[in-house]
Each structure stands twice: as C-alpha cells, then as structure tokens.
Design an enzyme around this catalytic site. Structure first.
Site, PDB file in Angstrom:
ATOM      1  N   HIS A 123      71.634  67.198  29.001  1.00  9.39           N
ATOM      2  CA  HIS A 123      70.249  66.481  29.320  1.00  9.39           C
ATOM      3  C   HIS A 123      71.115  64.981  29.613  1.00  9.39           C
ATOM      4  CE1 HIS A 123      68.438  69.785  27.966  1.00  9.39           C
ATOM      5  NE2 HIS A 123      67.570  69.908  28.154  1.00  9.39           N
ATOM      6  N   HIS A 173      66.632  66.164  34.224  1.00 15.05           N
ATOM      7  CA  HIS A 173      66.560  66.067  33.154  1.00 15.05           C
ATOM      8  C   HIS A 173      67.572  66.800  32.597  1.00 15.05           C
ATOM      9  CE1 HIS A 173      64.539  67.416  29.479  1.00 15.05           C
ATOM     10  NE2 HIS A 173      64.026  68.447  30.132  1.00 15.05           N
ATOM     11  N   GLU A 190      48.238  69.503   8.467  1.00 13.02           N
ATOM     12  CA  GLU A 190      49.166  70.518   8.490  1.00 13.02           C
ATOM     13  C   GLU A 190      50.925  70.289   9.069  1.00 13.02           C
ATOM     14  OE1 GLU A 190      46.452  72.158   9.346  1.00 13.02           O
ATOM     15  OE2 GLU A 190      45.196  72.474   7.976  1.00 13.02           O
ATOM     16  N   HIS A 222      41.039  83.664   7.331  1.00 12.52           N
ATOM     17  CA  HIS A 222      41.145  82.976   6.233  1.00 12.52           C
ATOM     18  C   HIS A 222      42.344  84.088   5.127  1.00 12.52           C
ATOM     19  CE1 HIS A 222      39.223  79.737   7.594  1.00 12.52           C
ATOM     20  NE2 HIS A 222      39.384  79.154   6.267  1.00 12.52           N
TER      21      HIS A 222
HETATM   22  C1  LIG Z   1      58.154  71.552  21.234  1.00 12.62           C
HETATM   23  C2  LIG Z   1      58.729  71.825  22.043  1.00 12.62           C
HETATM   24  N1  LIG Z   1      58.536  72.507  23.116  1.00 12.62           N
HETATM   25  C3  LIG Z   1      59.338  72.913  25.057  1.00 12.62           C
HETATM   26  C4  LIG Z   1      60.982  71.996  24.676  1.00 12.62           C
HETATM   27  C5  LIG Z   1      61.652  72.483  26.046  1.00 12.62           C
HETATM   28  N2  LIG Z   1      61.826  70.978  26.456  1.00 12.62           N
HETATM   29  C6  LIG Z   1      62.790  70.037  26.279  1.00 12.62           C
HETATM   30  S1  LIG Z   1      62.694  68.984  26.913  1.00 12.62           S
HETATM   31  C7  LIG Z   1      61.283  69.130  27.710  1.00 12.62           C
HETATM   32  C8  LIG Z   1      60.637  67.495  28.169  1.00 12.62           C
HETATM   33  C9  LIG Z   1      61.502  67.016  28.713  1.00 12.62           C
HETATM   34  O1  LIG Z   1      59.949  65.608  28.952  1.00 12.62           O
HETATM   35  P1  LIG Z   1      60.053  64.478  28.680  1.00 12.62           P
HETATM   36  O2  LIG Z   1      59.845  64.600  26.920  1.00 12.62           O
HETATM   37  O3  LIG Z   1      59.592  63.528  29.145  1.00 12.62           O
HETATM   38  O4  LIG Z   1      61.969  64.559  28.339  1.00 12.62           O
HETATM   39  P2  LIG Z   1      62.756  63.855  29.872  1.00 12.62           P
HETATM   40  O5  LIG Z   1      62.625  64.719  30.118  1.00 12.62           O
HETATM   41  O6  LIG Z   1      61.781  62.555  29.712  1.00 12.62           O
HETATM   42  O7  LIG Z   1      64.457  63.070  28.888  1.00 12.62           O
HETATM   43  C10 LIG Z   1      60.934  70.227  26.901  1.00 12.62           C
HETATM   44  C11 LIG Z   1      59.533  71.131  27.477  1.00 12.62           C
HETATM   45  C12 LIG Z   1      61.586  71.802  23.074  1.00 12.62           C
HETATM   46  N3  LIG Z   1      62.319  71.048  23.507  1.00 12.62           N
HETATM   47  N4  LIG Z   1      60.438  71.244  22.137  1.00 12.62           N
END
Ligand SMILES: Cc1ncc(C[n+]2csc(CCOP(=O)(O)OP(=O)(O)O)c2C)c(N)n1
Length: 692
Positions: free
Chosen positions: A32, A267, A416, A478
């Site tokens: 990324h 990204h 939790e 539960h």
């Molecule tokens: C719990 C979780 N769900 C999904 C992902 C896959 N994932 C990695 S980055 C991302 C989203 C990226 O958007 P953002 O947080 O705005 O980061 P940016 O693109 O600005 O770097 C996702 C869905 C992850 N790493 N963790």
C-alpha cells in the site's frame, strides 16, 4: 520560522520517507503506497521532533509508543524504523513482504524491532493503544515518586478511515474518553478514500465531532503538507494531559502520483513503473537509484536518534537514583521488567476441599483472584459489565478511573471487543498482568484481539464464565456450543476448563505461570461438587493438562495379586475423558460402570494444550495407546475431540443449540446424566445397555 533552506531539507526528508515506501511496494509488487505518501509529512514531524525513542534499545521502558493502527501502511513504519536506526537494514526494506524478512505485509510485534503492536486488522491498534495508555497511567501511579518521573511516556497513534469505521475503534475511543487518558494522542488520516473508493460510499460521520462527544480534545489540520500547522497541532496535543486528543489531519492518499492520488488505486497496489516515475518527477526526486536516501535524511534522523539516546541515558541515571532511594519499588520494577513473579506468590493460592461444599468454578476463581492479589501487585483486571457474574472484582481495591490511576479493577463497560484489545495493550507494557472477564458466549465479540494476543504471545488471562448450556435460563442465545472448539483452534492459546474449585486454583497458577501466550479460563455458572481426588491430584495433574483422576475398583475383579499377575495393575478397558462440569458427572458414571464390572479409568482433561506439551511417555501413561474404547464427555461441540478418542472412541457432546430452562431440566433432554453416559459407555464396549 523555517527558512526556505530548512523547508527544502524538510521536503527532502519527507520525500525520502515517501519514496522508500513507494519503492518497497514497487519491488515487492505488493502493498500500500498511498497512505505512506500522504502521511509522510506528519510522520516526519512527529518522529524527528517529538517522539521519545532510542533505536539502540527498543525496549526502553519509558519510550513513547508509536502505534500504526492503519497497519496496511506498514511501508511507512518500516521506512521510519530504518531511517531512525533500528536494526532494520536497507536489505530488509528491499525484502518487503518476502518470506522470512523483517518486513512482513503488516507490522508484527516481536518480529521487527520497534514495532510496538501487531496491526493490520483495522481498529485493533487503536484498541491496543487505549490499553497502553492505561498501562502508563498505572505505571506512573505505582512507581513515580516526587522528583522521580520514571514513567511519563505518551502513546501516539495513526489511524485511518477504516479504524474509524470499525466498531472496536468506537468502543475504545469511548472508553478512553471516559477514562480521560490524556497520554493518548491519535492522528486521524482523513483522506476520504478507502479500499473500495471514496469513503462517501459508506461513511458520512463527522469524526472530530464524534470524538468531541467522547470527551476528547480535537485539533484539525487542513493540509498535512503545511508543516507549521502540523507542528502546532502536535505541540497542542503534546501539552494536553487531561483528555485524550484527536488530530484530524487532511491528507491526500497517494499524494504526488499524478494519476492515482486521491483515488483508491493508490491504496492497495503498487503505483507501477510509469506512475512511480511520474511521482518522482513531481517531487523532483531522482528516478535512480531506487531506495535513495540523501545525506540530509540520514542527518535528520541521526539527530533524533542522538536526542533519544540522551533521553534514555538521563532516564537510566534517574532509575539508578530511584533504585537507591526506593529499593523495594526498584526491585519490584526490575523483576517485572525481567518477567519474574514475586517469590512464593503461589503460596497464597487457596486450598479447597470437599468440605467446602459445592461451588461454581467462577466463584472459586473469584476467591483465587482475591487470595493472590495481595502477593501479585501486577495482577489487575475487570470485566465487560459482568464483574458480579464473572467474579472478577478484587475486593478492597480501587477502580481504575480518572483520579485513581492506581486502581486495579477495570470497568470496561459493555465493550468486549475494546476490552480484549485494551488487555493486549496493557500486557504489552510487561509491567502488568491483566485479566478480563465476560460470558464464554461473548468471547466471540472479542475474538479478533484474542487471536492477535495469540499471535503476539501476550500474557493475558481471559475469564470466561457461564461456560455451557447449564447456565440455564438465559437460553440458547447465551449458551456456548462452539466457543470452546473455536478457542482451542487458535495457535498459541491455552484453554483451561477446570472441574471444580481445586482445579480452578491450579488453573490460575498455570495461567499466571504461562508467560508464553494468553490463557482462557473457562468456568461454570452452576455449583460443582469438590472432589477429594482433585484436592489430591490437581496441583500436580492440572499443569500437565490431563491426569488420571480415578480408577474405581471394578465389581468382581480379582486384584492383581490374587490373579497372580505381578504388581502392575491391568490396563483399563475403557477411558472416560471429561472436562469442567462434566468431570463430576463422569466420576459418578465411572463408579456405576465399575459397579457393573467395567475396568474404567476417568481422566480429567482440563487443558488439551497443556497435555499436548507433555512428553509422549506421560501422554501414553494417561491415555494408553492400546486402550481404544474411549468416551469423551463435554457439554459443547465435539469438534476436535476425535484426536483423543480415536477411531474406536466416541464423543458425548452437543451438536445443536441449547434451550432456555433451569439447568436441572436440561440434563435429561441433552443426555448429560450418569444413566445416559453409562448406557453409551456399555454400548461402546459392546455390552448392550444394562443401565444401572
Ligand atoms: C478488520 C479489517 N477489515 C478489512 C481490512 C482490509 N482493508 C485493509 S485497508 C482497508 C480500508 C482502507 O481504507 P482506509 O482505512 O481509509 O485506509 P487508506 O485507504 O486511507 O490507506 C481495508 C478494508 C482490514 N485490514 N481489516
């Protein structure tokens, strides 16, 4: 005011960070680049001017913690660690995301020096950071003295849109606001882009307003490339000690990449050769060589490193004076950091006996916690609004709350997930031994941080009560069925489901002595008889995971001597294996089977993982390989038991959801009675059903 020459140096160093990240992703053809390109100015300002750290000693106890909650931006962190002088040479940056490298896809604590916690699953770093902030506050309360500010470190966090969308981020931020954790400073990478496209597709929150409502101080930076504004915001939140702070920083993902900036294309994939060149041209950066580090960048980080070294040297000197002035506290601190437990702490463990009467293992656990707490000052814990049910309260101790940082009882609220994540953050300090309670069913709500605690090998103790359908009236919503199997499936997790109060005391000891990872204590709501055999055998048997609890004399059997078979007793023909509340049930069943002439052995098996760690000779002595008729008894999904019962064995378990009723009404329909077990055991032995 920065001179224009200074600005140029700033820009050079910032671009060094940018293009190290870009080149790493490019070479790996994976990763990324966008977030590092956008965040580089903030990272530069923070790391070179504010962060207190000493790359020569990544474990310096009073270092500031830097948490990259947006773990997908790992290339940014690796570039910073490398430039700062951590043991992360350029060759490792060039092996980004390759097998065996120190630069895995997402930052892994314990794998790469300077990585404070493992991040990647969004929201977790933010949750961990709340625990880290709690740990610092507690450390200051326990060890700081007038004129001896041993612990005054801060927790700096970078979080992305994804961190803000995830529920755990909200839970954790709400908790931090309530606890007024002024040592927590969070930067929100507000770039309006996430993986699928613009955040507007799914996210319209006013994040700063949300944090204001949580009780945080909020600062805004309209453009991350305005270093003076970044500096002003950092300075403002650095001075804030009464509330956690959020700095919402407007950044542009992939900044400088003409075609990809401000789009989700920046990204999760490399810019590509052409676009990398275009970005380098945009910044006037040399196209060759890749991984270029100009001398100015080396110098800027060398200055930060030297500052850190001086800071730690001053701290070590403070520590020496502290140890002389406060020898007891100094010794305590030294042992904690060395991972040593106070001598003889376990002598405080309570001894239970059948005369105590029936007792729920959750109640026994509460007694154990209260008995050992005075001897184990590092022990602290709480529950997610179930303290009275989980019996997790340390009586007579304060609650951890604003103004009472020495409190040992945490009220995590009905959170939790944040509790799990915060417990890991607390454990990462190495100063505290945290536990957290909820119902076993809700272990599902906190599974992501539990998994990461396993990955990080953190010593956290989970107190999971109401561990089977026999919690009764609350019903199937539960009643856990799959949770035991699911916890046992986690590499590095130790699950212990004690049979009674005696095993519970031994289970706590095993959990406290297990420094290699988390332990889940799985405890009953309902009262269980205390067995004489566990009183005698659990202290030695439980740490081995499984042990022979009873071998009732079979009716009509000739004794070994009468049979003239020497001194060794004949092997059993049937093994009963049971855990937790099913051990006393199996015990009664074993007696009835023996009364019918069956040579039966009852094995209490509170922990598969502890058992699996034993030498083969011990395992074979407890479960002789030639004894193939085996019946495992556990009021949960049978998943996994076949490893121990083998092809000729069976599992007396539950393969459907439970039901709402008083526990006593559930034993019969779900088959958890001595009659049903005897019947099944006899069938297994091919003796038909002569129910006794
Ligand atoms: C719990 C979780 N769900 C999904 C992902 C896959 N994932 C990695 S980055 C991302 C989203 C990226 O958007 P953002 O947080 O705005 O980061 P940016 O693109 O600005 O770097 C996702 C869905 C992850 N790493 N963790």
């Amino acid at each position: 005011m920065a001179t224009s020459a200074n600005r140029t140096v700033d820009e050079l160093v910032i671009n060094t960070i940018r293009f190290l990240a870009v080149d790493m992703v490019e070479k790996a053809n994976s990763g990324h680049p966008g977030a590092p390109m956008g965040l580089a100015p903030l990272a530069y300002q923070l790391w070179t001017r504010h962060l207190r750290f000493n790359p020569r000693d990544p474990a310096w106890p009073n270092r500031d913690r830097f948490v990259l909650s947006a773990g997908h931006a790992s290339a940014l962190l690796y570039a910073l660690l490398h430039l700062s002088g951590y043991d992360l040479p350029m060759s490792e940056l060039q092996r980004f995301r390759q097998y065996g490298s120190k630069t895995p896809g997402h930052p892994e604590h314990g794998h790469t020096p300077g990585v404070e916690t493992t991040t990647g699953p969004l929201g977790q770093g933010l949750g961990n950071s709340v625990g880290m902030a709690i740990a610092q506050r507690k450390a200051a309360a326990a060890f700081n003295r007038d004129g001896y500010p041993l612990f005054d470190y801060r927790i700096w966090v970078v979080a992305s849109d994804g961190d803000m969308m995830e529920g755990v981020g909200s839970e954790a931020a709400s908790l931090a606001g309530h606890l007024q954790l002024g040592n927590l400073k969070l930067f929100y990478d507000d770039n309006h882009i996430s993986l699928d496209g613009p955040t507007a597709l799914s996210f319209g929150d006013d994040v700063p307003k949300r944090f204001e409502a949580y009780g945080w101080r909020v600062e805004r930076v309209a453009d991350v490339n305005d270093l003076a504004a970044v500096e002003a915001a950092i300075a403002a939140v650095e001075a804030e000690t009464d509330r956690p702070s959020l700095v919402a920083v407007r950044t542009v993902i992939g900044y400088g990449s003409p075609k990809k900036q401000n789009t989700s294309q920046a990204h999760g994939s490399p810019l590509g050769k052409e676009e990398t060149e275009a970005a380098k041209k945009f910044f006037g950066w040399p196209l060759e060589p890749a991984f270029y580090v100009p001398p100015e960048a080396v110098e800027a980080f060398a200055a930060a490193r030297e500052r850190g070294a001086r800071q730690q040297a001053a701290w070590q000197e403070l520590l020496q004076r502290y140890q002389a002035a406060f020898p007891e506290e100094g010794a305590d601190l030294g042992s904690r950091l060395a991972g040593r437990l106070p001598d003889g702490w376990h002598e405080a463990l309570p001894a239970f006996s059948p005369a105590d009467g029936a007792m729920a293992t959750r109640a026994a656990s509460g007694k154990v916690i209260n008995a050992i707490a005075p001897k184990l000052p590092q022990l602290c814990g709480g529950a997610a609004d179930l303290a009275s049910s989980n019996e997790t309260l340390i009586k007579g101790e304060d609650n951890f709350e604003p103004g009472k940082p020495s409190g040992r009882n945490f009220y995590f609220g009905v959170r939790e997930h944040a509790m799990g994540s915060a417990l890991s953050g607390i454990a990462l300090s190495q100063l505290w031994l945290p536990y957290g309670g909820t119902f076993l069913i809700f272990s599902d709500y906190m599974r992501p941080p539990v998994r990461l605690a396993c990955l990080m090998k953190l010593q956290v103790i989970y107190v999971y009560t109401h561990d089977s359908i026999f919690l009764g009236e609350d019903g199937p919503t539960h009643q856990p069925i799959s949770q035991l199997a699911s916890l046992r499936s986690l590499p590095g997790m130790t699950v212990i489901r004690p049979a009674d109060a005696c095993e519970t005391a031994a289970a706590w000891r095993a959990a406290i002595e297990n420094r290699e990872g988390p332990t889940a204590l799985v405890l009953t709501r309902q009262a269980l008889p205390i067995l004489e055999e566990t009183r005698q055998r659990a202290p030695a048997g439980l740490p081995r995971g499984a042990y022979v609890l009873a071998e009732p004399e079979p009716a009509g059997a000739a004794t070994a001597t009468e049979a003239g078979a020497g001194t060794s007793a004949p092997l059993p023909e049937l093994l009963l294996l049971a855990t937790g509340s099913e051990v006393s049930l199996a015990y009664e069943s074993a007696k009835r089977l023996a009364a019918q002439g069956v040579r039966v052995r009852l094995v209490s098996m509170p922990s598969w993982e502890l058992f699996d760690r034993q030498p083969a000779a011990y395992r074979d002595a407890v479960l002789p390989p030639t004894v193939r008729k085996r019946l495992a008894i556990e009021a949960a999904a049978p998943f996994g038991w076949h490893k121990y019962v083998g092809l000729e064995g069976e599992v007396h378990a539950i393969e459907r959801f439970g039901a709402s009723a008083p526990a006593k009404q559930l034993y019969e329909p779900f088959g958890f009675t001595p009659e049903k077990i005897v019947e099944r055991a006899l069938r297994l032995l091919g003796r038909g059903s002569q129910t006794g």
